[in-house]
Write a protein that holds these residues in place. Structure first.
Motif, PDB file in Angstrom:
ATOM      1  N   ARG A  32      47.662 -65.177  33.134  1.00 38.07           N
ATOM      2  CA  ARG A  32      48.738 -65.369  32.164  1.00 38.07           C
ATOM      3  C   ARG A  32      49.935 -64.468  32.488  1.00 38.07           C
ATOM      4  N   PHE A  33      49.682 -63.326  33.131  1.00 36.31           N
ATOM      5  CA  PHE A  33      50.762 -62.403  33.473  1.00 36.31           C
ATOM      6  C   PHE A  33      51.725 -63.030  34.474  1.00 36.31           C
ATOM      7  N   VAL A  36      54.127 -65.119  32.383  1.00 44.40           N
ATOM      8  CA  VAL A  36      55.058 -64.281  31.616  1.00 44.40           C
ATOM      9  C   VAL A  36      56.124 -63.692  32.526  1.00 44.40           C
ATOM     10  N   CYS A  37      55.729 -63.225  33.701  1.00 45.16           N
ATOM     11  CA  CYS A  37      56.683 -62.610  34.623  1.00 45.16           C
ATOM     12  C   CYS A  37      57.555 -63.632  35.331  1.00 45.16           C
ATOM     13  N   GLU A  73      60.311 -63.651  28.053  1.00 46.98           N
ATOM     14  CA  GLU A  73      59.244 -63.091  27.239  1.00 46.98           C
ATOM     15  C   GLU A  73      59.501 -61.607  26.968  1.00 46.98           C
ATOM     16  N   ILE A  75      57.141 -57.971  26.497  1.00 49.66           N
ATOM     17  CA  ILE A  75      55.823 -57.359  26.618  1.00 49.66           C
ATOM     18  C   ILE A  75      55.848 -55.965  26.003  1.00 49.66           C
ATOM     19  N   GLU A 117      47.308 -60.321  22.877  1.00 49.94           N
ATOM     20  CA  GLU A 117      46.990 -61.016  24.126  1.00 49.94           C
ATOM     21  C   GLU A 117      47.121 -60.046  25.290  1.00 49.94           C
ATOM     22  N   LEU A 119      47.472 -58.663  29.021  1.00 53.73           N
ATOM     23  CA  LEU A 119      48.056 -59.185  30.253  1.00 53.73           C
ATOM     24  C   LEU A 119      47.639 -58.390  31.482  1.00 53.73           C
ATOM     25  N   SER A 136      50.497 -55.844  27.076  1.00 52.98           N
ATOM     26  CA  SER A 136      50.146 -56.976  26.218  1.00 52.98           C
ATOM     27  C   SER A 136      51.403 -57.760  25.885  1.00 52.98           C
ATOM     28  N   ARG A 137      51.205 -58.952  25.418  1.00 48.98           N
ATOM     29  CA  ARG A 137      52.317 -59.840  25.079  1.00 48.98           C
ATOM     30  C   ARG A 137      52.740 -59.616  23.635  1.00 48.98           C
ATOM     31  N   GLU A 138      54.032 -59.693  23.386  1.00 49.55           N
ATOM     32  CA  GLU A 138      54.551 -59.494  22.032  1.00 49.55           C
ATOM     33  C   GLU A 138      54.225 -60.682  21.149  1.00 49.55           C
TER      34      GLU A 138
END
Length: 587
Positions: A32-33, A36-37, A73, A75, A117, A119, A136-138
């Motif tokens: 998932r990272f 997001v990146c 995103e 983080i 979540e 990451l 982690s994800r916000e």
């Protein structure tokens, strides 16, 4: 301890070690990272090491948390540091905190328990202790539950408050039941470690997620009653002071409904258990309050040491030390100027009992043999609001020696002011305390508190106070282990809304249990201060006593024997005895 060491050895040697190395830091991230990146996570990690730019929104000695935008995103970058020898030895035998939090978040997600979540996680070294990082994800619009209840919730419309309060009690009950039923223990469970995603409207339900997961433990079975009780007591400590009994009962019913292993338990057992949790929570809070008093006797993360010439003392962290030093250097001059000007004041230019000093925004409210009280306006010292500075005078030559052997009046007022606030009782917040030293001895003491605008002493306007609020305040003061030995009308302020505030806390003392003898003594002191007051009727005194006794747990139940009469007679007899002592002293 041995199990933690074996777990650490297995984690590094059985294929679970992080395989990515970025700037001499070992990293492990989830697929998932990458999303997001928007590409390779190594470039994002390299940009954020050794620490992100900007100020952290939450920081202390052991950790820092940054909110970092990454593409579209956001983080959270949590940096956990090793502090002290004890922390170094703990990390030597255990996995890094960031890794434990990462793996616990993955386990909770698999169990269906809402949390952040995860990451990625990383650390400086493989075997030796060092700084570790958890990413982690916000959660959009998520706020800590404690901040929401203290700041946002009181501003909502009344109908919205009622619905949210009911929803939150049920959601929290179901959440803890799910945790305990699946064998999960969060040993630091309080509203600050719960994230709330408020609903868009009243029809939707609030979402609550767990955070700060490094201390979470997992069992292979559902928690037994003793384990569940310990976790419920920890969770209930904050809510017992701020939530109503109705909301706590609503939470308990939702919790019992969610415990599938308790379905065969009868209602009498549930009533016994909730009473047990409430009683043990009060004991736990009392131990916590006693421990917290140590925060305010030396420099810590809550207080800072301030020195200016012969003056030394403490101030809260959110107050500038330069401002306190400014007060230390000028307060005596302000009081002396106000004393000189008060002799020449004309009654038409100043209110009785208030002397205006030549310095801007300074007023002398009281000057007696034991103390002087000064109000310092904020605009004159470049801060918002106003403050009250109280100077405790020396009445005997031996008092500086007494201050070396016991707490001085200034320090007692400082400590018990924070003690009342910790117990959720209203009082102006103490901001600074110091002593002026001569020949190494603490002489005059000074206390700075917040100024409550539009508040008047109860002695001047007893008709303005809400009688029920005053009775409940004194009952909570006693139930939470405090006694006020100088409880009189002048030491209670009444706000414009009719709510009481306790001041002049030099006479406050703490006990593990306030006996009925001390309760009656405190009520007698308040009764004597209004003995000849024309606006305080006998029916109001009796109604005050009934409200005081009716706060749960009730002191008595109305019966034919009239148990309230024993308290009524004892308070009256003690009041008459005190009045006779006063008359002998004045004669």
């Amino acid at each position: 301890m041995l199990g933690d060491l074996v777990q650490k050895w297995k984690a590094w040697w059985y294929g679970y070690a992080p395989q990515q190395q970025v700037q001499r830091h070992w990293w492990q991230w989830t697929p998932r990272f990458y999303t997001v990146c928007g590409g390779e996570p190594a470039s994002v990690v390299a940009r954020l090491l050794p620490e992100p730019s900007g100020l952290p929104f939450k920081a202390n000695v052991a950790r820092r948390i940054y909110r970092v935008p990454v593409g579209s995103e956001v983080i959270y970058w949590k940096e956990s540091r090793v502090v002290g020898l004890r922390g170094w030895l703990r990390e030597l035998l255990r996995l890094p905190k960031a890794r434990i939090e990462f793996e616990n978040a993955v386990k909770l997600t698999r169990l269906g328990i809402p949390t952040v979540e995860p990451l990625a996680w990383g650390c400086e070294r493989r075997w030796w202790p060092g700084t570790s990082y958890f990413v982690s994800r916000e959660l959009p619009q998520a706020v800590p539950l404690r901040d929401f209840l203290l700041h946002t919730f009181p501003c909502l419309p009344q109908r919205r408050q009622i619905r949210l309060r009911q929803q939150l009690a049920r959601r929290l009950g179901h959440l803890l039941a799910s945790l305990h039923e699946q064998g999960v223990v969060h040993p630091d469970l309080h509203p600050g470690n719960l994230l709330l995603v408020p609903p868009a409207d009243d029809e939707q339900l609030s979402e609550i997620r767990l955070v700060d997961l490094h201390a979470v433990r997992f069992r292979t079975r559902a928690l037994c009653w003793s384990e569940s009780r310990a976790n419920l007591i920890l969770f209930n400590r904050w809510f017992q002071l701020r939530a109503s009994r109705t909301d706590r009962l609503r939470f308990w019913r939702a919790y019992v409904h969610g415990r599938a292993s308790w379905q065969s338990t009868n209602a009498a057992v549930h009533r016994h258990r909730i009473a047990e949790v409430e009683a043990l929570t009060l004991r736990s809070n009392q131990r916590l309050w006693q421990a917290r008093q140590r925060r305010y006797i030396r420099a810590s993360r809550h207080c800072q040491q301030v020195v200016a010439g012969p003056c030394r003392g403490l101030a809260v962290r959110d107050l500038k030390s330069s401002l306190v030093q400014y007060w230390m250097q000028n307060v005596d001059a302000w009081i002396n100027q106000a004393e000189q000007s008060s002799a020449n004041l004309v009654e038409s230019t100043s209110a009785p009992g208030v002397a205006v000093c030549q310095s801007p925004n300074v007023q002398l409210l009281k000057k007696g043999a034991s103390s002087a009280v000064l109000v310092v306006g904020g605009r004159g010292v470049d801060v918002a609001g106003a403050f009250v500075i109280k100077r405790f005078e020396l009445r005997h030559w031996y008092e500086p020696l007494q201050h070396l052997l016991r707490w001085s009046p200034a320090w007692r007022a400082w400590r018990y002011g924070h003690a009342l606030l910790d117990r959720g009782l209203p009082t102006p917040r103490p901001l600074a305390v110091w002593h002026r030293y001569r020949w190494g001895l603490p002489c005059q003491g000074y206390l700075v508190t917040e100024y409550v605008a539009d508040a008047v002493p109860l002695q001047r306007g007893p008709e303005q106070v809400q009688l029920e609020a005053l009775a409940r305040l004194l009952r909570l003061l006693h139930d939470r282990g405090l006694s006020h030995r100088d409880l009189k009308g002048d030491n209670i302020l009444v706000t414009s809304a009719g709510l009481p505030l306790l001041i002049d806390l030099v006479g406050v003392r703490s006990f593990s249990h306030v006996s009925s003898y001390r309760r009656i003594k405190d009520l007698m002191r308040l009764n004597v201060s209004f003995w000849h007051h024309p606006q305080v009727r006998l029916s109001q005194r009796l109604r005050f006593l009934f409200v005081y006794a009716a706060v749960f747990p009730r002191l008595w139940v109305r019966q034919k024997s009239r148990p309230w009469k024993k308290w009524w007679i004892r308070i009256r007899l003690e009041s008459l005895a005190k009045l006779r002592r006063w008359s002998r002293l004045h004669d």
